[in-house]
Design a protein around this motif. Sequence first.
Motif, PDB file in Angstrom:
ATOM      1  N   ARG A  51       0.815  -1.225   0.000  1.00 32.30           N
ATOM      2  CA  ARG A  51       0.000   0.000   0.000  1.00 32.30           C
ATOM      3  C   ARG A  51       0.843   1.267   0.000  1.00 32.30           C
ATOM      4  NH1 ARG A  51      -0.613   2.358   5.083  1.00 32.30           N
ATOM      5  NH2 ARG A  51      -2.618   3.277   4.527  1.00 32.30           N
ATOM      6  N   THR A  52       2.121   1.175   0.370  1.00 34.13           N
ATOM      7  CA  THR A  52       2.963   2.374   0.420  1.00 34.13           C
ATOM      8  C   THR A  52       3.850   2.523  -0.818  1.00 34.13           C
ATOM      9  OG1 THR A  52       4.627   1.153   1.713  1.00 34.13           O
ATOM     10  CG2 THR A  52       3.027   2.468   2.935  1.00 34.13           C
ATOM     11  N   ARG A  53       3.725   1.632  -1.792  1.00 31.96           N
ATOM     12  CA  ARG A  53       4.527   1.744  -3.008  1.00 31.96           C
ATOM     13  C   ARG A  53       4.204   3.032  -3.757  1.00 31.96           C
ATOM     14  NH1 ARG A  53       3.589  -1.361  -6.714  1.00 31.96           N
ATOM     15  NH2 ARG A  53       5.652  -1.510  -7.674  1.00 31.96           N
ATOM     16  N   GLU A  54       3.001   3.547  -3.581  1.00 32.32           N
ATOM     17  CA  GLU A  54       2.614   4.803  -4.195  1.00 32.32           C
ATOM     18  C   GLU A  54       2.536   5.928  -3.162  1.00 32.32           C
ATOM     19  OE1 GLU A  54      -1.001   4.079  -6.263  1.00 32.32           O
ATOM     20  OE2 GLU A  54      -0.120   2.611  -7.640  1.00 32.32           O
ATOM     21  N   GLY A  55       3.056   5.667  -1.984  1.00 28.63           N
ATOM     22  CA  GLY A  55       3.043   6.659  -0.917  1.00 28.63           C
ATOM     23  C   GLY A  55       4.366   7.387  -0.810  1.00 28.63           C
ATOM     24  N   TRP A 198      10.768  -1.060  -8.616  1.00 32.09           N
ATOM     25  CA  TRP A 198       9.454  -1.668  -8.393  1.00 32.09           C
ATOM     26  C   TRP A 198       9.252  -2.019  -6.928  1.00 32.09           C
ATOM     27  CZ3 TRP A 198       7.616  -6.350  -6.563  1.00 32.09           C
ATOM     28  CH2 TRP A 198       6.274  -6.610  -6.813  1.00 32.09           C
ATOM     29  N   CYS A 199      10.284  -2.571  -6.299  1.00 32.58           N
ATOM     30  CA  CYS A 199      10.186  -2.933  -4.885  1.00 32.58           C
ATOM     31  C   CYS A 199       9.985  -1.702  -4.007  1.00 32.58           C
ATOM     32  CB  CYS A 199      11.440  -3.689  -4.444  1.00 32.58           C
ATOM     33  SG  CYS A 199      11.589  -5.344  -5.141  1.00 32.58           S
ATOM     34  N   ALA A 200      10.690  -0.625  -4.324  1.00 32.43           N
ATOM     35  CA  ALA A 200      10.576   0.594  -3.525  1.00 32.43           C
ATOM     36  C   ALA A 200       9.343   1.395  -3.885  1.00 32.43           C
ATOM     37  CB  ALA A 200      11.826   1.457  -3.700  1.00 32.43           C
ATOM     38  N   GLY A 201       8.792   1.143  -5.066  1.00 38.03           N
ATOM     39  CA  GLY A 201       7.650   1.921  -5.518  1.00 38.03           C
ATOM     40  C   GLY A 201       8.103   3.255  -6.086  1.00 38.03           C
ATOM     41  N   ARG A 202       7.278   3.792  -6.947  1.00 35.82           N
ATOM     42  CA  ARG A 202       7.626   5.067  -7.558  1.00 35.82           C
ATOM     43  C   ARG A 202       7.175   6.268  -6.737  1.00 35.82           C
ATOM     44  NH1 ARG A 202      11.809   4.691 -10.938  1.00 35.82           N
ATOM     45  NH2 ARG A 202      11.507   3.089 -12.520  1.00 35.82           N
ATOM     46  N   GLY A 203       6.334   6.017  -5.737  1.00 35.75           N
ATOM     47  CA  GLY A 203       5.879   7.130  -4.899  1.00 35.75           C
ATOM     48  C   GLY A 203       4.765   7.916  -5.547  1.00 35.75           C
ATOM     49  N   PRO A 204       4.254   8.919  -4.869  1.00 38.66           N
ATOM     50  CA  PRO A 204       3.127   9.712  -5.402  1.00 38.66           C
ATOM     51  C   PRO A 204       3.471  10.476  -6.664  1.00 38.66           C
ATOM     52  CG  PRO A 204       4.043  10.739  -3.427  1.00 38.66           C
ATOM     53  CD  PRO A 204       4.666   9.377  -3.540  1.00 38.66           C
ATOM     54  N   SER A 205       4.757  10.762  -6.888  1.00 39.34           N
ATOM     55  CA  SER A 205       5.154  11.521  -8.071  1.00 39.34           C
ATOM     56  C   SER A 205       4.903  10.753  -9.354  1.00 39.34           C
ATOM     57  CB  SER A 205       6.634  11.904  -7.983  1.00 39.34           C
ATOM     58  OG  SER A 205       7.445  10.742  -7.918  1.00 39.34           O
ATOM     59  N   ALA A 206       4.815   9.425  -9.256  1.00 38.78           N
ATOM     60  CA  ALA A 206       4.608   8.609 -10.450  1.00 38.78           C
ATOM     61  C   ALA A 206       3.263   8.895 -11.098  1.00 38.78           C
ATOM     62  CB  ALA A 206       4.704   7.122 -10.096  1.00 38.78           C
TER      63      ALA A 206
END
Length: 223
Positions: A51-55, A198-206
């Motif tokens: 759930r935090t990959r985009e956080g 991918w593992c770290a996620g791109r965050g909200p900027s993605a």
Amino acid sequence: MNTLLDLSDRLYLDVADFAHSTPHWFQWIAEAWTELGLLLFGVLFLAGWWRTREGSSRAMALALLAPIATGFGYVVSEALKSLIDEERPCRAVAEAPVSLVACPPHGDWSFPSNHSAIAGAAAIALALSWRGIVWLTVPMALLMAFSRVFVGVHYPHDVTVGLLVGALVAFVVMRAAERPVRALVETARSSRSSAVAWCAGRGPSAHAPAHSERRSRARHGAY
């Protein structure tokens, strides 16, 4: 100290007697929960990471730290257990009924409870990384601690100290390591390796460019 230990002995006997008075299906649930509860915490760790990959980087850092902090809670508990050779109540309390699960062998000491330490650490670590989930994780930890007394393999003071040790260690690790892990997450998110990113996620900027494009198209009547 002896008074507290005597009280713990009496509470253990009361819980053991209560356990043997419950239906077999309830005993089975308690036995299963002592192990399945740990698995459920693991599922929550994975859900927290996903759930935090985009956080934010901070949210991802805390999600990654949660299982690590729990591991530290276990290590500290195990270190204490190796220093304090307390026999299991299912072997030491002569008048106690037979434990619902097999009594661990001699040398597998009782104090503190590792299951409770893991549960306490996981409950606090998840609560710090996932807003609002404390109402689920704390009851889970308390039930796991109680189940260890219920099945007859720990004293009440074993599980109480286990919960406190695990929770305290997890809190310290989460607070102490948050900043360096956050920096690591930010580095991973800018990595050229697609697997690392991918593992770290791109965050909200993605999602910011797509969101901006949709707003621009809306302003120009594209919708």
